[in-house]
Scaffold this motif. Structure first.
Motif, mmCIF file in Angstrom:
data_model
loop_
_atom_site.group_PDB
_atom_site.id
_atom_site.type_symbol
_atom_site.label_atom_id
_atom_site.label_comp_id
_atom_site.label_asym_id
_atom_site.label_seq_id
_atom_site.Cartn_x
_atom_site.Cartn_y
_atom_site.Cartn_z
ATOM 1 N N ARG A 1 37.228 11.302 10.625
ATOM 2 C CA ARG A 1 35.864 10.786 10.693
ATOM 3 C C ARG A 1 35.648 9.856 11.887
ATOM 4 N N ALA A 2 36.635 9.021 12.178
ATOM 5 C CA ALA A 2 36.482 8.076 13.287
ATOM 6 C C ALA A 2 36.411 8.799 14.614
ATOM 7 N N GLU A 3 37.239 9.837 14.766
ATOM 8 C CA GLU A 3 37.276 10.557 16.038
ATOM 9 C C GLU A 3 36.034 11.396 16.248
ATOM 10 N N ARG A 4 35.321 11.713 15.145
ATOM 11 C CA ARG A 4 34.101 12.489 15.294
ATOM 12 C C ARG A 4 32.911 11.604 15.628
ATOM 13 N N GLY A 5 33.164 10.326 15.850
ATOM 14 C CA GLY A 5 32.123 9.443 16.337
ATOM 15 C C GLY A 5 30.990 9.283 15.340
ATOM 16 N N ALA A 6 29.772 9.612 15.792
ATOM 17 C CA ALA A 6 28.575 9.341 15.004
ATOM 18 C C ALA A 6 28.296 10.398 13.936
ATOM 19 N N PHE A 7 29.059 11.491 13.895
ATOM 20 C CA PHE A 7 28.782 12.555 12.940
ATOM 21 C C PHE A 7 28.988 12.074 11.509
ATOM 22 N N LYS A 8 28.009 12.374 10.658
ATOM 23 C CA LYS A 8 28.060 11.941 9.268
ATOM 24 C C LYS A 8 28.632 13.023 8.352
ATOM 25 N N GLY A 9 28.931 14.183 8.915
ATOM 26 C CA GLY A 9 29.480 15.249 8.093
ATOM 27 C C GLY A 9 28.433 16.028 7.329
ATOM 28 N N ARG A 10 27.142 15.807 7.621
ATOM 29 C CA ARG A 10 26.071 16.533 6.955
ATOM 30 C C ARG A 10 25.445 17.527 7.921
ATOM 31 N N ILE A 11 25.282 18.758 7.481
ATOM 32 C CA ILE A 11 24.681 19.787 8.317
ATOM 33 C C ILE A 11 23.164 19.690 8.220
ATOM 34 N N ASP A 12 22.509 19.796 9.339
ATOM 35 C CA ASP A 12 21.045 19.727 9.399
ATOM 36 C C ASP A 12 20.469 21.097 9.039
ATOM 37 N N TYR A 13 20.398 21.367 7.728
ATOM 38 C CA TYR A 13 19.970 22.691 7.268
ATOM 39 C C TYR A 13 18.521 22.984 7.650
ATOM 40 N N LEU A 14 17.627 22.003 7.505
ATOM 41 C CA LEU A 14 16.228 22.237 7.823
ATOM 42 C C LEU A 14 16.051 22.527 9.309
ATOM 43 N N GLY A 15 16.716 21.735 10.138
ATOM 44 C CA GLY A 15 16.643 21.977 11.577
ATOM 45 C C GLY A 15 17.197 23.333 11.952
ATOM 46 N N ALA A 16 18.325 23.715 11.330
ATOM 47 C CA ALA A 16 18.922 25.023 11.606
ATOM 48 C C ALA A 16 17.968 26.155 11.210
ATOM 49 N N ALA A 17 17.305 26.001 10.054
ATOM 50 C CA ALA A 17 16.383 27.040 9.591
ATOM 51 C C ALA A 17 15.183 27.170 10.528
ATOM 52 N N LEU A 18 14.601 26.033 10.903
ATOM 53 C CA LEU A 18 13.436 26.077 11.790
ATOM 54 C C LEU A 18 13.802 26.662 13.151
ATOM 55 N N LEU A 19 14.970 26.269 13.686
ATOM 56 C CA LEU A 19 15.394 26.794 14.985
ATOM 57 C C LEU A 19 15.648 28.299 14.900
ATOM 58 N N THR A 20 16.264 28.751 13.800
ATOM 59 C CA THR A 20 16.532 30.177 13.622
ATOM 60 C C THR A 20 15.239 30.975 13.566
ATOM 61 N N VAL A 21 14.258 30.480 12.803
ATOM 62 C CA VAL A 21 12.966 31.172 12.712
ATOM 63 C C VAL A 21 12.276 31.202 14.075
ATOM 64 N N GLY A 22 12.313 30.069 14.788
ATOM 65 C CA GLY A 22 11.666 30.017 16.103
ATOM 66 C C GLY A 22 12.298 30.968 17.098
ATOM 67 N N ILE A 23 13.640 30.981 17.167
ATOM 68 C CA ILE A 23 14.336 31.872 18.095
ATOM 69 C C ILE A 23 14.100 33.330 17.719
ATOM 70 N N THR A 24 14.136 33.632 16.413
ATOM 71 C CA THR A 24 13.896 34.996 15.957
ATOM 72 C C THR A 24 12.503 35.469 16.375
ATOM 73 N N ALA A 25 11.510 34.618 16.203
ATOM 74 C CA ALA A 25 10.149 34.984 16.585
ATOM 75 C C ALA A 25 10.044 35.243 18.089
ATOM 76 N N ILE A 26 10.686 34.393 18.894
ATOM 77 C CA ILE A 26 10.640 34.569 20.351
ATOM 78 C C ILE A 26 11.293 35.883 20.768
ATOM 79 N N VAL A 27 12.473 36.158 20.208
ATOM 80 C CA VAL A 27 13.179 37.385 20.584
ATOM 81 C C VAL A 27 12.397 38.620 20.156
ATOM 82 N N LEU A 28 11.775 38.579 18.978
ATOM 83 C CA LEU A 28 10.983 39.721 18.523
ATOM 84 C C LEU A 28 9.749 39.924 19.394
#
Length: 557
Positions: free
Chosen positions: A231-258
């Motif tokens: 944990r110390a070596e990972r610096g500021a990372f809290k160990g929580r995945i940003d699921y909402l951000g990942a979902a929004l980015l995936t939808v946005g990229i998918t729309a652009i590619v389509l």
């Protein structure tokens, strides 16, 4: 003091330490472990080269796949049917790759690059095996999505691990290797794909990934030592995945590619489907930016864009992707349709551009390593890329292969100055803990640039060809004009053939003229790059006498 300095002096190349400036060789890197070491703590250059060889094999997997599959597609459709869904075989792979790219980069930063990278290779190989066993077009499309999901982590993993192992200034020496892998994929892909399909069957176009991937897995598992960080070596990372951000980015990229895939082909640019996708993409990406400002561990930390150099490299990378993949698409088409070249050797048609790109990339990398200077390269590259595209826009039905080859060499030289320098400067602009997201973001911008380039230049090309054919050759040929090659052209009446060749030359002129206008933006952006010293650069400077005296006193105390 002498005992501490010895490891650094033992390894002039400093390859493999991946440590911040001032850290002794053999110290802990961003993944919580030193790179491969010799007995004494110093990194071992030969072992690092073995790691790089394995990384290049993984990089080759990601780049070679679409090149091989493209030549096998007619045979695949002939056996599985489903011609109406043919485009989804490529689209599913592209969508999964683009959408997963930033997520792989973030996971590597959070949980250690080695495990995440090996996981992406395994997923890619599973997708390859399943694609080879597909019994219908629906299964193939689904399995290609699995394959693309793994491919999203291959390029990012390669770049991020190289960023950890090799200091930025030393990294320039390996640019020629990466450019060579790219050239090998573009030249050899169609040839290998055609040979495999003709002699072994189309399923081996996917199975061929398995032995290559297995070799990379074994080599990396044995030689690459990047233990999981605490944990110390990972610096500021809290160990929580940003699921909402990942979902929004995936939808946005998918729309652009389509939008860029379907626009002007499956649906008209002003159709309701395209407009809805544009709206979904814009809303998703705006929402993503808002969420990232609040997230504890954002998928793409927005603070990396505070670096002017990183932002400029993202823009230049987007423009390079726009131009490069447009050129790769239209140059073989021009030479096959207008100059009568064979489609079988389509990869060889790009040889002048690719060899020039590889040679210049090698020279630029060596120069960067020796001098530590790099700002001049994006400027020269942007100028040459603009000039090369403008020259290619002047090609017509009378242009010889020698002349077009010289024009391609100019374009290749421009891209050689830009391809790896963009990643090098981008990685040099962030902290080690953000190496993964920096690599994935730069890769993502280049991928999106290629999608826009193929779509926009393709729409301009197709529109111009159809207009010219409607005016000169009649609507009957216009409907099939995009599929004509040297063999089918020979069967057309002379007047119709000449009309089509003129139309293709006209369409190529418009596409490359647009490309040169876009390249000007990259040329101008390069002037704003700031010459920031490369980390881990150059020989150690002699310490001032006063500082040496202070250190000796401190040591004595």
């Amino acid at each position: 003091m002498a005992r501490q300095e010895a490891p650094e002096k033992a390894v002039p190349e400093k390859a493999g330490d991946g440590t911040p400036d001032g850290a002794p060789a053999g110290s802990v890197d961003a993944d919580g472990a030193a790179a491969v070491k010799a007995p004494g703590g110093a990194p071992q250059p030969r072992s690092v080269r073995v790691v790089l060889l394995a990384l290049m094999i993984a990089m080759l997997l990601a780049m070679l796949d679409n090149m091989i599959i493209g030549t096998a597609m007619p045979t695949i459709v002939g056996e599985l049917g489903g011609l109406a869904h043919l485009s989804w075989v490529v689209t599913a792979y592209t969508l999964a790759t683009a959408a997963s790219t930033p997520i792989w980069g973030k996971l590597g930063d959070m949980y250690g690059r080695k495990g995440v990278f090996l996981t992406s290779i395994v997923i890619f190989l599973i997708g390859s095996a399943l694609s080879g066993m597909a019994q219908d077009m629906g299964q193939l499309i689904g399995f290609r999505a699995v394959q693309g999901l793994g491919a999203g982590g291959l390029m990012v993993g390669v770049m991020a691990i190289i960023g950890d192992l090799i200091p930025p200034r030393e990294r320039g020496k390996y640019q020629g290797m990466m450019a060579g892998v790219m050239a090998l994929a573009m030249i050899g892909g169609p040839l290998v794909g055609g040979t495999i399909t003709d002699h072994w069957g189309w399923r081996w176009s996917f199975y061929i990934n398995l032995p290559l991937g297995a070799v990379a897995l074994v080599m990396l598992t044995i030689v690459l030592h990047l233990p999981k960080r605490d944990r110390a070596e990972r610096g500021a990372f809290k160990g929580r995945i940003d699921y909402l951000g990942a979902a929004l980015l995936t939808v946005g990229i998918t729309a652009i590619v389509l939008v860029t895939t379907w626009g002007g082909t499956e649906y008209a640019w002003d159709s309701a489907v395209i407009m809805e996708l544009v709206a979904i993409g814009v809303v998703s990406l705006v929402g993503f930016v808002f969420v990232e400002t609040k997230a504890a561990d954002p998928i793409i930390p927005l603070h990396i864009f505070r670096s002017r150099n990183f932002t400029l490299m993202s823009v230049i990378g987007f423009l390079v992707g726009f131009v490069m993949f447009g050129a790769v698409l239209f140059l073989p088409l021009f030479q096959q349709s207008v100059q009568g070249a064979s489609a079988t050797n389509s990869g060889l048609l790009l040889l002048p551009m690719l060899l020039s790109m590889m040679a210049v990339s090698l020279i630029a990398g060596r120069t960067t390593t020796n001098t530590g200077k790099y700002k001049i390269f994006p400027i020269i590259g942007g100028g040459l890329m603009t000039a090369g595209l403008f020259l290619l826009a002047q090609m017509d039905t009378d242009t010889s292969r020698l002349t077009s080859g010289l024009y391609m060499a100019v374009l290749g030289a421009g891209m050689g100055f830009l391809m790896q320098i963009t990643m090098l400067v981008a990685q040099n602009s962030v902290e080690l803990k953000d190496m993964g997201v920096a690599s994935s973001s730069t890769t993502l911008f280049r991928t999106l640039g290629s999608s826009f380039g193929v779509a926009i230049m393709g729409a301009l090309f197709t529109g111009r060809v159809e207009d010219e054919m409607a005016a000169q050759g009649g609507s009957a040929v216009t409907q099939q004009s995009a599929q004509l090659n040297a063999a089918s052209l020979a069967k057309l009446p002379e007047q119709v053939r000449e009309a089509y060749q003129f139309a293709v030359a006209s369409g190529t002129h418009s596409a490359f003229l647009l490309g040169s206008a876009v390249a000007v933006l990259g040329f101008l952006a390069a002037f704003f790059v700031k010459e920031v010293p490369l980390k881990g650069a150059g020989p150690a400077k002699p310490e001032p006498a006063a500082q040496q005296g202070t250190e000796k006193l401190a040591e004595a105390v």
